[in-house]
Design an enzyme around this catalytic site. Sequence first.
Site, PDB file in Angstrom:
ATOM      1  N   HIS A  82       0.839  -1.194   0.000  1.00  0.00           N
ATOM      2  CA  HIS A  82       0.000   0.000   0.000  1.00  0.00           C
ATOM      3  C   HIS A  82       0.874   1.244   0.000  1.00  0.00           C
ATOM      4  O   HIS A  82       1.816   1.343   0.784  1.00  0.00           O
ATOM      5  CB  HIS A  82      -0.910   0.021   1.232  1.00  0.00           C
ATOM      6  CG  HIS A  82      -1.886   1.150   1.198  1.00  0.00           C
ATOM      7  ND1 HIS A  82      -3.113   1.046   0.583  1.00  0.00           N
ATOM      8  CD2 HIS A  82      -1.807   2.419   1.649  1.00  0.00           C
ATOM      9  CE1 HIS A  82      -3.752   2.195   0.674  1.00  0.00           C
ATOM     10  NE2 HIS A  82      -2.980   3.056   1.317  1.00  0.00           N
ATOM     11  N   ASP A 161     -14.770   2.607   6.765  1.00  0.00           N
ATOM     12  CA  ASP A 161     -13.735   3.524   6.265  1.00  0.00           C
ATOM     13  C   ASP A 161     -14.279   4.369   5.118  1.00  0.00           C
ATOM     14  O   ASP A 161     -14.013   5.566   5.029  1.00  0.00           O
ATOM     15  CB  ASP A 161     -12.490   2.761   5.803  1.00  0.00           C
ATOM     16  CG  ASP A 161     -11.499   3.730   5.166  1.00  0.00           C
ATOM     17  OD1 ASP A 161     -11.067   4.644   5.876  1.00  0.00           O
ATOM     18  OD2 ASP A 161     -11.206   3.606   3.966  1.00  0.00           O
ATOM     19  N   ARG A 168     -14.167  12.772   6.392  1.00  0.00           N
ATOM     20  CA  ARG A 168     -12.875  13.418   6.693  1.00  0.00           C
ATOM     21  C   ARG A 168     -12.454  14.339   5.560  1.00  0.00           C
ATOM     22  O   ARG A 168     -11.892  15.410   5.783  1.00  0.00           O
ATOM     23  CB  ARG A 168     -11.794  12.354   6.916  1.00  0.00           C
ATOM     24  CG  ARG A 168     -11.934  11.629   8.237  1.00  0.00           C
ATOM     25  CD  ARG A 168     -11.042  10.410   8.267  1.00  0.00           C
ATOM     26  NE  ARG A 168      -9.651  10.723   8.061  1.00  0.00           N
ATOM     27  CZ  ARG A 168      -8.766   9.909   7.482  1.00  0.00           C
ATOM     28  NH1 ARG A 168      -9.137   8.706   7.063  1.00  0.00           N
ATOM     29  NH2 ARG A 168      -7.519  10.260   7.338  1.00  0.00           N
ATOM     30  N   SER A 183      -7.595   3.915   8.734  1.00  0.00           N
ATOM     31  CA  SER A 183      -8.222   3.863   7.409  1.00  0.00           C
ATOM     32  C   SER A 183      -7.472   2.866   6.506  1.00  0.00           C
ATOM     33  O   SER A 183      -8.060   1.968   5.909  1.00  0.00           O
ATOM     34  CB  SER A 183      -8.193   5.276   6.807  1.00  0.00           C
ATOM     35  OG  SER A 183      -8.423   5.252   5.435  1.00  0.00           O
ATOM     36  N   LYS A 187      -8.484  -1.555   5.661  1.00  0.00           N
ATOM     37  CA  LYS A 187      -8.655  -2.124   4.315  1.00  0.00           C
ATOM     38  C   LYS A 187      -7.649  -3.246   4.056  1.00  0.00           C
ATOM     39  O   LYS A 187      -7.966  -4.253   3.442  1.00  0.00           O
ATOM     40  CB  LYS A 187      -8.496  -1.020   3.262  1.00  0.00           C
ATOM     41  CG  LYS A 187      -9.691  -0.079   3.233  1.00  0.00           C
ATOM     42  CD  LYS A 187      -9.499   1.082   2.284  1.00  0.00           C
ATOM     43  CE  LYS A 187      -8.530   2.087   2.801  1.00  0.00           C
ATOM     44  NZ  LYS A 187      -8.689   3.467   2.391  1.00  0.00           N
TER      45      LYS A 187
HETATM   46  N1  URA Z   1      -5.234   6.687   2.131  1.00  0.00           N
HETATM   47  C1  URA Z   1      -6.242   6.054   2.794  1.00  0.00           C
HETATM   48  O1  URA Z   1      -6.706   5.000   2.378  1.00  0.00           O
HETATM   49  N2  URA Z   1      -6.709   6.607   3.913  1.00  0.00           N
HETATM   50  C2  URA Z   1      -6.233   7.762   4.412  1.00  0.00           C
HETATM   51  O2  URA Z   1      -6.698   8.194   5.456  1.00  0.00           O
HETATM   52  C3  URA Z   1      -5.188   8.420   3.722  1.00  0.00           C
HETATM   53  C4  URA Z   1      -4.703   7.852   2.576  1.00  0.00           C
END
Ligand code: URA
Length: 440
Positions: A82, A161, A168, A183, A187
């Site tokens: 990621h 999320d 947000r 967040s 995932k």
């Molecule tokens: N990427 C994400 O998935 N969440 C965040 O809060 C910031 C970047």
Amino acid sequence: MRMYDLIEKKKRNEVLTDEEIKFMISGYVNGEIPDYQMSSMLMAIWFNGMNDHETTELTKVMANSGDMIDLSAIEGKKVDKHSTGGVGDKTTLIVAPIVAACGGKVAKMSGRGLGHTGGTIDKLESIPGYRIALTREEFFNTVNKYGLSLIGQTGNIAPADKKIYALRDVTATVDCIPLIASSIMSKKLAAGSDCILLDVKTGSGAFMKTLDDSIKLAETMVAIGEGAGRRTVALITDMDTPLGFAIGNSLEVIESMDVLKGHGPKDLTEVSLQLAANMLYLCEKGSLEECKKLAEKSIADGSAFETFCKMVKAQGGDDSVLRDYDKFAKAPYQREILSDRNGFITKMDAESIGVTSVILGAGRETKESDIDFSAGLVIHKKYGDEIKTGESLATLYTSKENSLDEAERRYRLAIKIGNDQPKSEPLIYARVELDKIEKF
Ligand code: URA
């Protein structure tokens, strides 16, 4: 329990219990807690933070708010990656086939572009015919056969999320370590891989602008991953300057293929090799040095490129465009941005350069906007390079002729040309494992 009391508690910098976090997330997901109360809570968290236990609990509850993917039908170690988001960051297109060619398994769900940052799924969709939505069986079969599959986020992954992120985004609460960590990791935990490599970007084009904040974010995410039984490593990489030269969807696919063919830009190649080596290390393919050698070999012998082509074909894409770039759709309008002075590039604002590509059509202005896959820009002079009057700084590509003036204005504002060559910056600042930080 009342949401009002929980907001009051966080406002006073007190610690939320596990039960309170569960109540808050399930209440918000099922609509019992309204946006205005959740917004207030998010701002209280922004100011007062969360301790490690609260952040881990929040992550677990968010991960469990939807499907938890079971990847056990895929043989071998599954490794996910990621990136916290960057400009010109096309590394997934490079590292996934390298790892697959070296025996790791990458069953990866990727996202679309967000704000000034690009998304892997938009880039893949610039390959004619490429299907980002596969059935579960097709996804597993592709990974079992070729070692990788890159698809869009399917089903109901971490719906908490999704809802909180959207809030947000409009309440100025994105840049907050416990909220970003929960967040991203919710995932990743739901996506089911055995191990996770995090590419935490730092600098002007990243959510985290300082190295200290980036390391803190990395430590938080590594602790969450390891606490959930997933081997997790983070690299802190530079995002003051865009990665590589190309920004925009098909332009970035082309540059990624150049790396896989062994003649890509140096910075992008180096960062990709380090990321791939760490993923292979997590898959237990050897020491970091051995894994880097494996990754290099997969480029030199063509196996990483061939692996990517096979996946593209298996997912309905026309892999001939990857061998003959002229087959990609071309942007009808181009403009060179010429330097009006001699000097050195002393600053590049990656975020503004990302915005330039959005103006040209490479990203979305609104959630509903269509992407122009051929739009974007190719940088010719990067941080530290010498430039002479009349030489090209960058080429802009678009289908909207009327976007060129604004894009050129933005690009010129994003770079500074000075008299002295600036000192070079590292590409990789640090590597974070559980209870271990190495700074480079
Ligand atoms: N990427 C994400 O998935 N969440 C965040 O809060 C910031 C970047």
